[in-house]
Design a protein around this motif. Structure first.
Motif, PDB file in Angstrom:
ATOM      1  N   UNK A 417      33.403  56.350  26.261  1.00 39.26           N
ATOM      2  CA  UNK A 417      32.765  55.990  25.006  1.00 39.26           C
ATOM      3  C   UNK A 417      31.855  54.787  25.261  1.00 39.26           C
ATOM      4  N   UNK A 418      30.953  54.529  24.329  1.00 39.80           N
ATOM      5  CA  UNK A 418      30.066  53.384  24.486  1.00 39.80           C
ATOM      6  C   UNK A 418      30.859  52.088  24.561  1.00 39.80           C
ATOM      7  N   UNK A 419      31.936  52.009  23.781  1.00 41.96           N
ATOM      8  CA  UNK A 419      32.774  50.810  23.815  1.00 41.96           C
ATOM      9  C   UNK A 419      33.397  50.621  25.198  1.00 41.96           C
ATOM     10  N   UNK A 420      33.865  51.724  25.803  1.00 46.17           N
ATOM     11  CA  UNK A 420      34.458  51.630  27.135  1.00 46.17           C
ATOM     12  C   UNK A 420      33.407  51.228  28.174  1.00 46.17           C
ATOM     13  N   UNK A 421      32.221  51.791  28.057  1.00 48.95           N
ATOM     14  CA  UNK A 421      31.127  51.433  28.971  1.00 48.95           C
ATOM     15  C   UNK A 421      30.804  49.949  28.853  1.00 48.95           C
ATOM     16  N   UNK A 422      30.700  49.467  27.621  1.00 48.87           N
ATOM     17  CA  UNK A 422      30.348  48.069  27.403  1.00 48.87           C
ATOM     18  C   UNK A 422      31.432  47.130  27.934  1.00 48.87           C
TER      19      UNK A 422
END
Length: 575
Positions: A417-422
């Motif tokens: 997810x974008x949160x995990x990437x960030x």
């Protein structure tokens, strides 16, 4: 064992690429299980199905890694705790501070080593000192997964005495999977240059430089730098390598290898290098080349790339990743305007030349991790190494913990997810999870490997992860070129069984090694003179440079490289 010299040009392309691959790891519950259980990608467990497995006794070993990182015990990380639960093993990790040769030299002089050692560029010194123990018997007895992963490369891994002394980091398992983003070479151009020109298809050398020249001319009041280059220290290859890529060759180092005959020829004095330097000379005369390219250090170079004033440059994605990520952060702060970020292009001299910027499948056999003569329990260590080389544990150390660092969709595809990437952009968080310690410098599936289900071993090579990290503006720009990832702009790599030639060891004191030692000094002296000199002096300076290179043992070097390339290709084919 003969003293050998490792050819440095390009060796970091694999080691520092880690800055580009994102991060990764696996599910705590999944990975706390016995690593061999129910996994078709793992060697069979020798224990019978009905016999309860005894909990392993705890043990702590020492590991010196000759790269920069924060020291830690592996069991202080989430992944390290899972691995300790499986094996009972913890590692006290120490990393390099100061000069590498001094550190390794002190170990050798005292004959005292950590249990395991990753000496990076000083590996020859360690081998010559006899500091690594042979692994052959240990692998035979305790390493079924090591055999599964490395056996195709055993011929390349064996020293002249027939022994294997260390395990490299680049064994490809499964189908080879190139990186969907560009972590290797490219000619980069600012997005605003492409935008103003209407997103033209730029393929050739002249088209690229004309594009930059036209934009700079229209914005002469902005004090822009048309093109700059990196020459600092060992990174000088960022200035010497471009003519090789422009001619349609991958990064084999100092030679261009014929695909059919494997004849290896230098390109330092060929027409391609002359054409490259002449363009830089023209740009300099027009006030479009950064003269400081020949004196700036690496940090100054990165700072200029993030200044917004440089329109174009050639470099390897792994080498400029810090600057690229800084620019991306600024984009997010500026409401998504990514005009000052860079777009990679597979430029060649001529339109009919097939580019080869993306690395083919390769095996680098001059870097790795070994067990030293000071090791307290080599059997326990090799068993730990073997436990790492299961599909489950490779997923753990690369992707992370399921539900925390990655997810799995209904088709079995791994994604983030974008949160995990960030979150995984934070190096301290990466270290806390353990990815920052385990994703490289251990026995591992090479970066281009895939699992049996088709998922990429390295998260950065999973298209879903790459695309999720792209901003809407990036996706829109890629769509204008009819692609979804940057790699689709580049040609697929041709198979080269010897690749990379730069990993070939040259005997210390040989004519071939003398060439590699002296050539950079000649190039440093003359490249600045050729590029920064008056255009009417170009031919004279070029001829002086060629004469100096030809005083070196070029023929001996080419002959040696041709022989070694053929030997390496034969070994990798099992001959």
């Amino acid at each position: 064992m003969k003293t050998r010299n490792k050819w440095q040009l390009g060796f970091m392309s694999l080691a520092l690429v880690m800055g580009l691959v994102g991060c990764g790891n696996n599910t705590a519950n999944e990975n706390a299980a016995t690593p061999d259980a129910g996994n078709t990608g793992n060697a069979a467990n020798t224990q019978t199905a009905n016999e309860p497995e005894a909990k392993p006794e705890p043990a702590t070993f020492t590991y010196f890694n000759a790269t920069a990182n924060k020291d830690t015990d592996t069991n202080k990380t989430e992944i390290g705790k899972i691995l300790e639960e499986q094996t009972g093993v913890n590692f006290k990790m120490e990393h390099l501070v100061g000069d590498l040769n001094t550190k390794i030299g002190t170990m050798i002089a005292s004959n005292e080593y950590p249990d395991i050692l990753q000496p990076d560029a000083a590996i020859d010194k360690v081998l010559e000192a006899g500091a690594f123990i042979p692994l052959n018997d240990l692998i035979d007895k305790y390493g079924p997964n090591i055999k599964r992963v490395y056996e195709p490369y055993f011929n390349l891994m064996k020293a002249e005495d027939g022994n294997i002394y260390f395990l490299p980091f680049s064994a490809v398992v499964g189908e080879y999977n190139p990186n969907p983003t560009i972590d290797q070479g490219a000619f980069w151009v600012q997005n605003r240059v492409l935008k103003e020109a209407g997103y033209p298809k730029i393929k050739t050398f002249d088209e690229y430089f004309n594009l930059i020249k036209d934009y700079a001319g229209k914005h002469s009041d902005e004090k822009l730098t048309g093109f700059m280059s990196l020459t600092h220290d060992w990174r000088f290859f960022a200035t010497t390598n471009p003519p090789n890529h422009l001619a349609g060759y991958p990064n084999d180092g100092e030679v261009q290898v014929d695909m059919n005959t494997m004849d290896s020829k230098i390109y330092a004095t060929n027409d391609g290098t002359k054409r490259w330097l002449q363009k830089l000379n023209e740009f300099n005369a027009a006030g479009l080349f950064d003269k400081s390219s020949f004196v700036d250090n690496y940090d100054q170079y990165l700072a200029k790339l993030t200044s917004g004033k440089v329109l174009g440059f050639f470099d390897y994605g792994w080498q400029v990743n810090q600057a690229l990520q800084t620019l991306k952060t600024e984009t997010l702060k500026n409401g998504g305007n990514d005009d000052l970020e860079y777009f990679p292009l597979p430029i060649t001299f001529d339109a009919n030349t097939k580019d080869q910027y993306i690395d083919p499948a390769s095996f680098v056999n001059n870097r790795g991790v070994g067990i030293t003569t000071s090791a307290k329990d080599p059997e326990r260590i090799i068993k730990f190494f073997d436990s790492l080389l299961t599909d489950d544990n490779q997923k753990l150390i690369q992707w992370g913990i399921k539900g925390q660092n990655y997810e799995v969709d209904d088709k079995g595809r791994l994604y983030r997810t974008q949160e995990q990437i960030d979150k995984l952009k934070d190096n301290d968080y990466k270290r806390q999870v353990g990815i920052g310690y385990f994703e490289y410098y251990w026995p591992m599936y090479g970066q281009g490997s895939t699992f049996p289900d088709g998922n990429a071993v390295n998260p950065g090579r999973q298209p879903e992860v790459a695309q999720a990290s792209f901003t809407p503006a990036e996706k829109d720009r890629l769509a204008k070129y009819g692609v979804q990832t940057y790699a689709e702009m580049f040609s697929k790599p041709d198979e080269r069984p010897w690749y990379p030639a730069w990993s070939i060891s040259l005997e210390q004191g040989s004519e071939a090694q003398i060439y590699t030692a002296k050539k950079p000094d000649v190039q440093r002296k003359y490249f600045a003179k050729i590029v920064l000199g008056a255009p009417d002096k170009f031919d004279a300076y070029w001829n002086e440079y060629v004469d100096e290179i030809n005083k070196l043992p070029v023929a001996d070097y080419e002959k040696t490289m041709t022989e070694e390339v053929k030997k390496k290709a034969a070994k990798i084919k099992g001959n």
